[in-house]
Design an enzyme around this catalytic site. Structure first.
Site, mmCIF file in Angstrom:
data_model
loop_
_atom_site.group_PDB
_atom_site.id
_atom_site.type_symbol
_atom_site.label_atom_id
_atom_site.label_comp_id
_atom_site.label_asym_id
_atom_site.label_seq_id
_atom_site.Cartn_x
_atom_site.Cartn_y
_atom_site.Cartn_z
ATOM 1 N N LYS A 66 0.821 -1.219 0.000
ATOM 2 C CA LYS A 66 0.000 0.000 0.000
ATOM 3 C C LYS A 66 0.856 1.271 0.000
ATOM 4 O O LYS A 66 0.445 2.292 -0.543
ATOM 5 C CB LYS A 66 -0.933 0.015 1.215
ATOM 6 C CG LYS A 66 -2.051 -1.009 1.138
ATOM 7 C CD LYS A 66 -3.014 -0.775 2.288
ATOM 8 C CE LYS A 66 -4.037 -1.867 2.401
ATOM 9 N NZ LYS A 66 -5.057 -1.563 3.410
ATOM 10 N N ASP A 99 -10.360 3.081 2.346
ATOM 11 C CA ASP A 99 -10.591 2.652 3.734
ATOM 12 C C ASP A 99 -11.298 3.745 4.536
ATOM 13 O O ASP A 99 -12.124 3.455 5.406
ATOM 14 C CB ASP A 99 -9.273 2.309 4.432
ATOM 15 C CG ASP A 99 -8.714 0.974 3.975
ATOM 16 O OD1 ASP A 99 -9.495 0.155 3.455
ATOM 17 O OD2 ASP A 99 -7.499 0.761 4.126
#
Ligand code: ATR
Length: 277
Positions: A66, A99
């Protein structure tokens, strides 16, 4: 022509994202496929270059890439704030982090609105960073607790630097009741399968009766912490909704179609019960 998107990470075998997205494509009648690609760390570059070369529309990015993804695409405001990309769109080479929306959308879906509310975030990893940023953006009064206090302080310094986050304090677990939060969010891995007996809430502090708790863990569906909150009379929510909604956000970004959240939720739930973790 079949359109492709997928997940890159290492490992990815137990991800429930392919089940969730493929069920969604089918439900809305899109000829799209989502696959999972395990990319070893020594060839991480290929995770971002090869799918694009082969015509993929976009990617989800998971552990441990990520952060690395930031170097291959233009990160938007959210990805920059969190310092991590979990969704890529190759049509404009941008990266975002869904997220944050996944978490905030799921709170709202449970009728939890945090503006001017006191919220404690437990943890200082990537999940905590998304929570603190999202809550701060929504106007919550946030305090962070972490086993390693310095990590929490570093996280807040970085969030101030990357996104202007301010007014968030670091407190100790012993001070949690004095701080009197309306919502407590567990962003640690404490209580995650297979260590299901562990609880992020200390056994020697009683859980107040009217607390609302959000546990980002989704395996198991009900953690020990959630059990403790419910036993005290509070309201506890597990993390599957956040997982589904971060996926729903990526789905809409790629397809331009509203995500069938219920279909994705059921697919995620059944994938969780059939996968041997
Ligand atoms: P993620 O990116 O998924 O949030 P992470 O960066 O590994 O994962 O962060 C894990 C979080 O869980 C951290 O806040 C960690 O606390 P430390 O910073 O002190 O390591 C927390 N954590 C993990 N195991 C823990 C335990 N046994 N007790 C308390 N906190 C724990």
């Amino acid at each position: 022509m079949t359109e492709r998107v997928g997940l890159v990470g290492w490992p990815v075998a137990h991800s429930i994202s392919p089940s969730m997205h493929n069920a969604a494509f089918q439900a809305v009648g899109l000829d799209w496929v989502y696959d999972a690609m395990a990319i070893p760390p020594d060839i991480v570059r290929h995770a971002f270059v090869e799918p694009k070369r082969h015509g993929y529309i976009g990617l989800n990015v998971t552990v441990p890439y990520k952060q690395a993804a930031l170097e291959y695409v233009r990160p938007d405001e959210k990805a920059q704030a969190i310092g991590a990309v979990n969704t890529i769109d190759f049509r404009n080479d941008t990266g975002t982090n869904t997220d944050v929306d996944g978490f905030i959308d799921d709170l709202k879906a449970h009728d939890i609105f945090v503006e001017n509310q006191r919220v404690v975030v437990i943890g200082a990893g990537g999940a905590a960073r998304a929570a603190v940023y999202g809550l701060w953006q929504q106007g919550a009064d946030v305090a962070v607790i972490n086993r390693t206090r310095t990590r929490a302080e570093e996280m807040l310094t970085q969030l101030t630097f990357s996104a202007g986050v301010s007014g968030v304090s670091v407190i100790e677990m012993l001070d949690i009741l004095d701080w009197s939060p309306g919502l407590i969010v567990n962003c640690t891995s404490v209580g995650m399968w297979p260590y299901v007996e562990a609880s992020v809430w200390p056994e020697n502090i009683s859980v107040p009766p009217s607390i609302v708790a959000y546990d980002m863990i989704y395996r198991p569906a009900t953690t020990r912490f959630m059990q403790m909150v419910r036993a005290a009379g509070g309201y506890a929510i597990g993390g599957l909704g956040m997982l589904v909604r971060q996926g729903a956000s990526a789905f809409s970004l790629w397809t331009g179609v509203e995500a069938p959240v219920e279909v994705m939720y059921s697919a995620a739930q059944s994938a969780l019960t059939t996968h041997d973790v």
